[in-house]
Write a protein that holds these residues in place. Sequence first.
Motif, short mmCIF file in Angstrom:
data_model
loop_
_atom_site.label_atom_id
_atom_site.label_comp_id
_atom_site.label_asym_id
_atom_site.label_seq_id
_atom_site.Cartn_x
_atom_site.Cartn_y
_atom_site.Cartn_z
N LEU A 1 0.75 1.47 5.84
CA LEU A 1 0.91 1.63 3.90
C LEU A 1 0.13 1.84 3.69
O LEU A 1 -0.92 2.15 3.99
CB LEU A 1 0.40 0.12 3.96
CG LEU A 1 -0.52 -0.65 2.07
CD1 LEU A 1 1.67 -1.12 2.31
CD2 LEU A 1 -1.17 -1.80 2.48
N PRO A 2 0.72 2.92 2.32
CA PRO A 2 -0.15 4.08 1.76
C PRO A 2 -1.17 3.03 1.16
O PRO A 2 -1.25 2.17 0.42
CB PRO A 2 1.11 4.17 0.41
CG PRO A 2 2.37 4.11 1.26
CD PRO A 2 1.93 2.78 2.08
N VAL A 3 -2.34 4.44 1.21
CA VAL A 3 -3.70 3.63 0.63
C VAL A 3 -3.77 3.50 -1.36
O VAL A 3 -4.09 2.36 -1.51
CB VAL A 3 -4.55 4.90 0.67
CG1 VAL A 3 -5.77 4.93 0.33
CG2 VAL A 3 -5.04 5.23 1.75
N ARG A 4 -2.07 3.95 -1.60
CA ARG A 4 -2.52 3.48 -3.26
C ARG A 4 -1.72 2.37 -3.18
O ARG A 4 -1.81 0.97 -4.23
CB ARG A 4 -1.47 4.81 -3.74
CG ARG A 4 0.22 4.64 -3.46
CD ARG A 4 0.88 5.58 -4.32
NE ARG A 4 2.23 6.06 -4.02
CZ ARG A 4 2.54 6.69 -2.33
NH1 ARG A 4 1.81 6.61 -2.14
NH2 ARG A 4 3.52 7.01 -1.95
N ASP A 5 -1.03 1.83 -2.27
CA ASP A 5 -0.59 0.48 -2.58
C ASP A 5 -1.60 -0.81 -2.28
O ASP A 5 -1.34 -1.67 -2.67
CB ASP A 5 1.05 0.50 -1.40
CG ASP A 5 2.20 0.99 -1.63
OD1 ASP A 5 1.22 1.49 -3.12
OD2 ASP A 5 2.92 0.97 -1.33
N TYR A 6 -1.99 -0.14 -0.78
CA TYR A 6 -3.98 -1.31 -0.89
C TYR A 6 -4.37 -1.18 -2.05
O TYR A 6 -4.43 -2.66 -1.82
CB TYR A 6 -3.98 -0.52 0.38
CG TYR A 6 -5.51 -2.07 1.08
CD1 TYR A 6 -5.47 -3.42 1.22
CD2 TYR A 6 -6.34 -1.31 0.68
CE1 TYR A 6 -6.50 -3.71 1.67
CE2 TYR A 6 -7.11 -2.23 0.34
CZ TYR A 6 -7.56 -3.55 1.96
OH TYR A 6 -8.48 -3.88 1.85
N ALA A 7 -4.73 -0.11 -2.69
CA ALA A 7 -6.03 0.48 -3.82
C ALA A 7 -5.04 -1.03 -5.07
O ALA A 7 -5.38 -1.64 -5.48
CB ALA A 7 -6.17 1.00 -4.14
N SER A 8 -3.52 -0.92 -5.11
CA SER A 8 -2.93 -1.61 -6.64
C SER A 8 -3.00 -3.52 -6.22
O SER A 8 -2.40 -3.78 -6.42
CB SER A 8 -2.35 -1.01 -6.87
OG SER A 8 -1.27 -0.60 -5.87
N ALA A 9 -2.90 -3.72 -4.56
CA ALA A 9 -2.83 -5.42 -4.45
C ALA A 9 -3.76 -5.78 -5.28
O ALA A 9 -4.37 -5.27 -5.51
CB ALA A 9 -2.90 -5.57 -3.12
N ARG A 10 -3.27 -6.62 -5.32
CA ARG A 10 -4.19 -8.12 -6.11
C ARG A 10 -4.05 -9.43 -4.93
O ARG A 10 -3.13 -9.97 -4.72
CB ARG A 10 -3.44 -8.61 -7.50
CG ARG A 10 -2.01 -9.26 -7.61
CD ARG A 10 -1.27 -8.93 -8.26
NE ARG A 10 -0.25 -9.79 -9.02
CZ ARG A 10 0.18 -10.38 -8.41
NH1 ARG A 10 0.23 -11.90 -8.18
NH2 ARG A 10 1.89 -10.71 -8.87
N PRO A 11 -4.95 -10.37 -5.15
CA PRO A 11 -4.61 -11.24 -3.71
C PRO A 11 -3.68 -11.71 -4.60
O PRO A 11 -3.43 -12.05 -5.59
CB PRO A 11 -6.46 -11.91 -4.53
CG PRO A 11 -6.74 -10.58 -5.28
CD PRO A 11 -5.79 -9.77 -5.74
N ASP A 12 -3.65 -12.92 -3.71
CA ASP A 12 -2.86 -14.34 -3.66
C ASP A 12 -3.03 -14.72 -4.85
O ASP A 12 -4.14 -15.29 -4.75
CB ASP A 12 -2.19 -14.54 -3.02
CG ASP A 12 -0.92 -14.94 -2.85
OD1 ASP A 12 0.70 -15.88 -2.63
OD2 ASP A 12 -1.17 -16.40 -3.20
N PRO A 13 -3.03 -15.40 -5.97
CA PRO A 13 -3.08 -16.42 -6.81
C PRO A 13 -3.08 -17.56 -6.33
O PRO A 13 -4.28 -18.37 -7.24
CB PRO A 13 -1.84 -16.11 -7.97
CG PRO A 13 -0.55 -15.99 -7.12
CD PRO A 13 -1.18 -14.77 -6.28
#
Length: 112
Positions: A13-25
């Motif tokens: 997983l690219p770091v930028r994708d991880y950094a922009s991920a949001r928790p599941d609501p």
Amino acid sequence: MYWVGGFGAMDWLPVRDYASARPDPLADAAAGILEHMNRDHGDALLTFARVLAREEAEEARMVGVDRLGFKLRLRSGARLHSCRIPFPREVTSAPLCREVLIEMLRECRSRG
């Protein structure tokens, strides 16, 4: 980043994708949803397994839920297995989860 999400669920997983991920609501509400569904709606879970997953189970328990769907653990005789059932649309809150599950059950029951 190397992500491991369980048996057979892993990938880079690219770091930028991880950094922009949001928790599941549903993360904070999931335990309550699971408890309620397993305690009060075993018949509905069996209906979901039989109609949506086409599994002839004797027992169904909800073991996971997130914004995109839920996972059932099924028992058929001595056989234990699982299936994932997607929601028809994204679910972003516990009340919306309830609403969508009711809609799904009505749809299943209308099929026969």
